[in-house]
Design an enzyme around this catalytic site. Structure first.
Site, mmCIF file in Angstrom:
data_model
loop_
_atom_site.group_PDB
_atom_site.id
_atom_site.type_symbol
_atom_site.label_atom_id
_atom_site.label_comp_id
_atom_site.label_asym_id
_atom_site.label_seq_id
_atom_site.Cartn_x
_atom_site.Cartn_y
_atom_site.Cartn_z
ATOM 1 N N GLU A 110 0.804 -1.226 0.000
ATOM 2 C CA GLU A 110 0.000 0.000 0.000
ATOM 3 C C GLU A 110 0.840 1.281 0.000
ATOM 4 O O GLU A 110 0.772 2.077 0.953
ATOM 5 C CB GLU A 110 -0.934 0.015 1.211
ATOM 6 C CG GLU A 110 -1.921 -1.128 1.229
ATOM 7 C CD GLU A 110 -2.917 -1.027 2.392
ATOM 8 O OE1 GLU A 110 -2.719 -0.201 3.288
ATOM 9 O OE2 GLU A 110 -3.898 -1.788 2.393
ATOM 10 N N GLU B 211 -5.097 -8.750 1.021
ATOM 11 C CA GLU B 211 -5.668 -8.474 2.344
ATOM 12 C C GLU B 211 -7.156 -8.192 2.172
ATOM 13 O O GLU B 211 -7.561 -7.493 1.248
ATOM 14 C CB GLU B 211 -5.076 -7.217 3.008
ATOM 15 C CG GLU B 211 -3.701 -7.364 3.560
ATOM 16 C CD GLU B 211 -3.176 -6.081 4.215
ATOM 17 O OE1 GLU B 211 -3.986 -5.305 4.775
ATOM 18 O OE2 GLU B 211 -1.962 -5.863 4.148
#
Ligand code: BG6
Length: 470
Positions: free
Chosen positions: A166, A367
């Site tokens: 991220e 995720e």
């Protein structure tokens, strides 16, 4: 209804070094370690990263539990601040090399594919103090040195690599929204940092292509590729959604998967006089070193609308949010503990976007998960947490993922955040996500109902839906 997933599907879970290992035997501090040292009250209940879920000391038992819930693959990260001895010289800490060797070997011995990420929000803080962290291209070079050490040391056994987790969250946390140290608000720096991190990822990929020792080896990036749904079809909302998508999603997705930053975004940044400084040589490296595959973290959608205030009235010079505002959709379904909307169908939209706009590149959900507080509310008499809400959450997301796969999207796996309840940055242990609970006073770990349930799904590659999809 029974849904079958492709053979060889990755059924797993993800964690990170800084959130699971604890700071034992680390020579360097990362930005979160340091922030906790200087301001513990910024963290929920003043719980910091010092012990986390004690993985440094209990990795053998922890991996055994992960095997018990049927995981065939697990992602964690190698901490830059643990592996390296001298960050500038690129020398390693032998004792900690041994630790990561042992962890990797233990995963493999238990039939679990180790998926290794290199940066999970954990910049060594001294590189911020000395050079301004990701603002500096020298730090990009130091990251590449660290990445090269990882490939040299572990790519004989590790086949699955990711450069960053991220990256946009690093940009937002450190330079826009003040949830990662140094908590700045500086749009111009944020733009340069966004670019430098992409450059670091592409350069690490270039090194991987030279150093990797395993013919099966692949490398990618993990992105929080979240649709930015417009509040309405009004022109202003559509424009807001377009820019949000360019900035939040396409910036990294296009550069990493296609080798080019989106031209429309570059044009806006240029017009606003905040465009990053880049050389032709760097842009060539980015063009030539695209990812083999992709991880997508998905928790909640973005909903956006035209900004309420005019850009000129913003107090600071430039922020991406001058082009869009967050929108709270009336009646949205919420995970109230974490404050995130639940919208499983977004997984299908992501799958189709990757299929249609990114050459149907191979990808997996790296995720997804549901953070719930005070889970001891759901303990049964046998001492097991009955987390039916988590089972329902996973089922619904898998349903839409399955739909995307049926329609040709090239998805090869699903990882829950997280195998064992771990430390969550500023939120510490407030919200729990794991298949396995952690008692943070005793470090006793116990499989939850969802863990037992997932084992069956993983063993059969089949989801027997118990939930009605909404
Ligand atoms: C992801 C991160 O964005 O969300 C994880 O990759 C993080 O590191 C997870 O823990 C859950 O978010 P939070 O804020 O509840 O920890």
């Amino acid at each position: 209804m029974k849904l079958e997933f492709p053979k060889g599907f990755w059924w797993g879970a993800a964690t990170s070094g800084p959130q699971s290992e604890g700071r034992f035997n680390k020579e360097h501090a990362n930005v979160f370690d340091y922030w906790y040292d200087i301001e513990p009250e910024a963290f929920y209940n003043q719980v910091g990263p010092n012990v986390a879920s004690n993985f440094y000391n209990s990795y053998k038992e922890d991996i055994r539990l992960m095997k018990e819930v049927g995981l065939n693959s697990v992602r964690t990260s190698i901490q830059w601040t643990r592996l390296m001895d001298d960050l500038e010289a690129g020398t390693i800490n032998e004792q900690n090399v041994q630790f990561y060797n042992d962890v990797i070997d233990e995963f493999i011995a238990n039939g679990i594919r180790p998926v290794i990420n290199l940066h999970h929000f954990d910049l060594p803080v001294e590189l911020y103090h000395k050079y301004g962290g990701w603002e500096s291209k020298h730090v990009v070079e130091l990251f590449v040195k660290f990445a090269e050490k990882c490939f040299e040391l572990f790519s004989d056994r590790v086949t699955d690599w990711f450069t960053f987790n991220e990256p946009m969250v690093v940009v937002e946390g450190e330079y826009l929204h003040q949830f990662h140290y140094p908590n700045l608000v500086d749009g111009k720096k944020a733009v340069q940092v966004a670019y430098n991190i992409q450059l670091a990822s592409s350069k690490a990929i270039a090194s991987f292509r030279k150093i990797n020792q395993n013919p099966e080896g692949k490398i990618g990036i993990i992105l929080n590729l979240t649709p930015a749904y417009p509040a309405s079809n009004a022109e202003g909302d559509l424009k807001a959604s377009k820019f949000a998508d360019l900035w939040l999603n396409q910036l990294y997705m296009n550069a990493s998967a296609l080798g080019e930053f989106p031209a429309e975004l570059v044009a806006v940044l240029e017009k606003d006089q905040v465009l990053w400084s880049a050389t032709e040589e760097e842009l060539t490296i980015i063009r030539e070193n695209t990812i083999d595959y992709l991880g997508v973290n998905f928790y909640h959608p973005h909903r956006v609308k035209a900004p309420d205030v005019s850009a000129d009235s913003l107090a600071v010079d430039w922020l991406p949010e001058k082009y869009f505002d967050e929108y709270e959709m009336p009646g949205r379904r919420m995970n109230v503990d974490k404050g995130w909307e639940i919208y499983p169908k977004a997984v299908y939209d992501i799958a189709i976007n990757i299929r249609d706009n990114y050459n149907n590149i191979e990808w997996f959900i790296s995720e997804n998960g549901m953070g719930v507080s005070r889970e001891e509310r759901y303990l049964n008499e046998q001492g097991m947490i009955e987390d039916d809400y988590r089972i329902q959450f996973i089922e619904e997301h898998l349903y839409w993922l399955h739909q995307g796969i049926e329609e040709g999207s090239n998805c090869f796996g699903y990882h829950l955040w997280t195998p064992i309840d771990c430390w969550s940055w500023k939120n510490a242990y407030r919200n729990r996500y794991g298949f396995i609970s952690t008692d943070i006073r005793t470090q006793k770990k116990t499989i939850k109902k969802s863990g037992h349930w997932f084992k069956e799904v993983a063993a059969t590659d089949t989801l027997d839906m118990t939930t009605e999809v909404r």
